[in-house]
Motif scaffolding. Structure first.
Motif, PDB file in Angstrom:
ATOM      1  N   UNK A  91       0.838  -1.201   0.000  1.00  0.00           N
ATOM      2  CA  UNK A  91       0.000   0.000   0.000  1.00  0.00           C
ATOM      3  C   UNK A  91       0.878   1.259   0.000  1.00  0.00           C
ATOM      4  N   UNK A  92       1.981   1.228   0.756  1.00  0.00           N
ATOM      5  CA  UNK A  92       2.911   2.357   0.791  1.00  0.00           C
ATOM      6  C   UNK A  92       3.489   2.626  -0.586  1.00  0.00           C
ATOM      7  N   UNK A  93       3.820   1.569  -1.314  1.00  0.00           N
ATOM      8  CA  UNK A  93       4.363   1.722  -2.669  1.00  0.00           C
ATOM      9  C   UNK A  93       3.338   2.364  -3.595  1.00  0.00           C
ATOM     10  N   UNK A  94       2.076   1.913  -3.511  1.00  0.00           N
ATOM     11  CA  UNK A  94       1.031   2.498  -4.348  1.00  0.00           C
ATOM     12  C   UNK A  94       0.824   3.977  -4.022  1.00  0.00           C
ATOM     13  N   UNK A  95       0.857   4.307  -2.754  1.00  0.00           N
ATOM     14  CA  UNK A  95       0.692   5.704  -2.346  1.00  0.00           C
ATOM     15  C   UNK A  95       1.857   6.554  -2.824  1.00  0.00           C
ATOM     16  N   UNK A  96       3.062   5.998  -2.803  1.00  0.00           N
ATOM     17  CA  UNK A  96       4.228   6.740  -3.277  1.00  0.00           C
ATOM     18  C   UNK A  96       4.122   7.009  -4.775  1.00  0.00           C
ATOM     19  N   UNK A  97       3.701   6.004  -5.541  1.00  0.00           N
ATOM     20  CA  UNK A  97       3.484   6.196  -6.984  1.00  0.00           C
ATOM     21  C   UNK A  97       2.416   7.264  -7.211  1.00  0.00           C
ATOM     22  N   UNK A  98       1.349   7.226  -6.417  1.00  0.00           N
ATOM     23  CA  UNK A  98       0.280   8.219  -6.537  1.00  0.00           C
ATOM     24  C   UNK A  98       0.809   9.620  -6.249  1.00  0.00           C
ATOM     25  N   UNK A  99       1.716   9.735  -5.289  1.00  0.00           N
ATOM     26  CA  UNK A  99       2.297  11.053  -4.974  1.00  0.00           C
ATOM     27  C   UNK A  99       3.171  11.549  -6.119  1.00  0.00           C
ATOM     28  N   UNK A 100       4.005  10.650  -6.675  1.00  0.00           N
ATOM     29  CA  UNK A 100       4.898  11.044  -7.771  1.00  0.00           C
ATOM     30  C   UNK A 100       4.089  11.508  -8.977  1.00  0.00           C
ATOM     31  N   UNK A 101       3.010  10.803  -9.273  1.00  0.00           N
ATOM     32  CA  UNK A 101       2.174  11.122 -10.429  1.00  0.00           C
ATOM     33  C   UNK A 101       1.082  12.138 -10.109  1.00  0.00           C
ATOM     34  N   UNK A 102       1.059  12.620  -8.874  1.00  0.00           N
ATOM     35  CA  UNK A 102       0.055  13.599  -8.427  1.00  0.00           C
ATOM     36  C   UNK A 102      -1.364  13.104  -8.686  1.00  0.00           C
ATOM     37  N   UNK A 103      -1.648  11.930  -8.138  1.00  0.00           N
ATOM     38  CA  UNK A 103      -2.941  11.292  -8.355  1.00  0.00           C
ATOM     39  C   UNK A 103      -3.906  11.513  -7.195  1.00  0.00           C
TER      40      UNK A 103
END
Length: 545
Positions: A91-103
């Motif tokens: 879940x942390x990895x998905x949230x980090x990707x979401x932050x990088x992509x500004x999702x």
């Protein structure tokens, strides 16, 4: 710091109770509000949002791990907790990707109706799951209806000592809430229950207690071996948690920031949530989420910054290091009662009534989501909730408000629900469409306009499309609109536009629609349309195509 101390008194028994939902060891609940909370405080934007164990994500986690079908995996074991920690890392990895992509906008795809229905369903599921423990009955197995039937048929076997602790806890919490809201009733009930349990040696008289707890600092740990199929299963659990975390945390942080006149950066909070779940996975606990209930407690006690949350974390650390031995004689029925009351709080009857009064279609979505949570499962409800939210959006775009604009006796614009035979003035039809045009509604739109044009009682001179509510037109709709202009012109009727914004003007120019319309038939407002049409009528000059 005072607010943080008060929050700790309420949050500690609450997060320990959530372990009965996540089916992890009780100490793991404490760990969710220690290092993950500190990690969030260091990286977040929100000054008030509290992060820790949450009933909804705990329910998703328990259902998901059960569904993995790992041989020999049992609830409330270190191996089960290891899988929960792995899910937190995913879940942390998905949230980090979401932050990088500004999702951060993804949180908007769960509507308020879906969230109210989802949390209501979780509340019903949570509170009913606690009843057997409150009454000293064995946990029922099977689907929800079978569990309730099993509980009803076992009522003759109630352990009245467990039930006495439950009713006592219930009385203390309700009394504190009504008579002294500033006193943390849950903590008072837990302390009194521990004292009574030790004094009467409750465990020796058949009362189920917490038992031996592993105190001290959390021990990191992950499953020793993970198959590809199981790993994919963890990703699906993590994704369900991810969607709920983004939606619930964003809604909570925005709500409290607005009340305080502050601004919040949702994408920055997503980074904080990513770090919190990374820390949770690395310190032997489970998924954490922004908590509306704990944030409300902090707001009520005048918390102002994340210092309050760090204070709570330090209090929880003190309990984990020095007080776990005192918790071993706490009756399980007491924790079950705390969670039972949390479940009742999640059942948002007021919210459901308001939704039903204002928009019945969204009430049906909320009720359906709640029913799916209870009868099918929380993961399925998250997926269904997203699908229903998008479907409701498409439905509203597919069947928007449609008006024919005319004028009253005072000369003011009047919007009349469009129907066949209406016109704005003899020979004039001003039609307002209340949604963007896109592939799904383009055909319906052109069919409706053609029908309105054909049904006017007077020979039509001008057909005017009011674009005030149209922000965008996709390619499919642009082709349909171009065909509609040709249709209107083929009937010797002027096609005109009003209410265009610059962006829509560029789009229509690119599609070639703008070039098909005479420059003197492009207006800025409906009033300008009426003035130009009346001037032409007064001059006796209504040229046909």
């Amino acid at each position: 710091m005072l607010a943080g101390g008060t929050l700790a008194a309420i949050a500690i028994p609450e997060v320990m109770g959530y372990t009965s939902i996540a089916e992890t060891p009780i100490a793991s609940g404490l760990y969710t509000i220690i290092f993950p909370t500190i990690a969030f405080a260091l990286f977040c934007s929100s000054r008030l949002l509290v992060v820790g164990a949450d009933s909804a994500t705990a329910a998703i986690l328990a259902a998901g791990i059960t569904g993995l079908g790992v041989a020999g995996l049992s609830p409330n074991t270190e191996e089960w907790l290891a899988w929960a920690s792995l899910t937190a890392l995913a879940c942390a990895l998905m949230l980090l990707v979401a932050r990088i992509l500004r999702l951060g906008f993804l949180g908007d795809f769960l509507s308020t109706a879906v969230l109210v229905g989802f949390l209501t369903g979780v509340g019903v599921q949570v509170l009913t799951e606690q009843i057997p423990t409150m009454l000293g009955l064995p946990d029922a197995q099977g689907h929800w209806l079978r569990q309730q039937w099993a509980t009803l048929t076992d009522l003759a076997d109630v352990n009245w000592r467990d039930a006495a602790f439950s009713f006592g806890t219930l009385a203390v919490i309700v009394a504190c809430k009504r008579s002294a809201p500033s006193i943390p009733g849950a903590m008072v009930a837990v302390v009194l229950a521990i004292v009574a349990s030790n004094y009467f040696d409750a465990s020796a008289h058949g009362v189920s207690v917490v038992g031996a707890m592993t105190g001290g600092l959390p021990t990191p740990g992950l499953p020793s071996s993970v198959s590809l199929e199981q790993g994919i299963g963890v990703l699906s659990i993590a994704f369900s948690c991810f969607i709920l975390i983004v939606s619930q945390s964003a809604a909570t942080s925005r709500s409290y920031a607005m009340k305080r006149g502050e601004r919040v950066n949702v994408n920055q909070d997503i980074l904080g949530l990513s770090m919190a779940n990374l820390t949770a996975g690395a310190t032997g606990t489970f998924v954490v989420n922004g908590s509306p209930t704990k944030t409300e407690v902090l707001a009520e006690h005048h918390g102002r910054t994340q210092i309050a949350n760090i204070t709570m974390a330090l209090c929880a650390l003190g309990v984990a290091l020095f007080a776990t031995g005192l918790l071993e004689q706490m009756p399980l029925s007491v924790l079950a009662t705390v969670v039972f009351l949390i479940g009742i709080g999640l059942v948002n009857v007021t919210g459901l009534r308001r939704i039903r009064a204002w928009r019945r279609s969204e009430f049906l979505i909320a009720a359906t989501t709640a029913a799916v949570v209870v009868l099918v499962g929380v993961e399925q409800a998250v997926i269904l909730g997203i699908a229903l939210s998008i479907a409701e959006l498409v439905r509203r775009q597919y069947q928007p408000a449609r008006f024919v604009i005319d004028r009253d006796d005072a000369g003011n614009a009047r919007y009349v629900q469009a129907k066949l035979g209406l016109q704005s003035a003899p020979g004039l039809l001003v039609f307002r469409y209340g949604a963007d045009l896109f592939y799904a509604n383009a055909s319906r739109f052109t069919t409706e306009v053609e029908a309105l044009v054909a049904a006017t009682p007077d020979p039509l001179h001008w057909m005017v499309l009011d674009c005030s509510s149209i922000n965008d037109i996709d390619y499919s709709a642009g082709e349909a609109l171009s065909g509609l202009v040709d249709y209107v012109h083929a009937h010797n009727i002027h096609f005109a536009l009003t209410g265009l914004d610059p962006a829509l003007t560029r789009v229509l120019t690119e599609y070639g629609v703008y070039g098909k319309i005479r420059p003197d038939r492009i207006f800025s407002s409906a009033d300008e349309v009426f003035a130009a049409y009346q001037q032409g009528s007064a001059d006796g000059n209504q040229p046909r195509m």
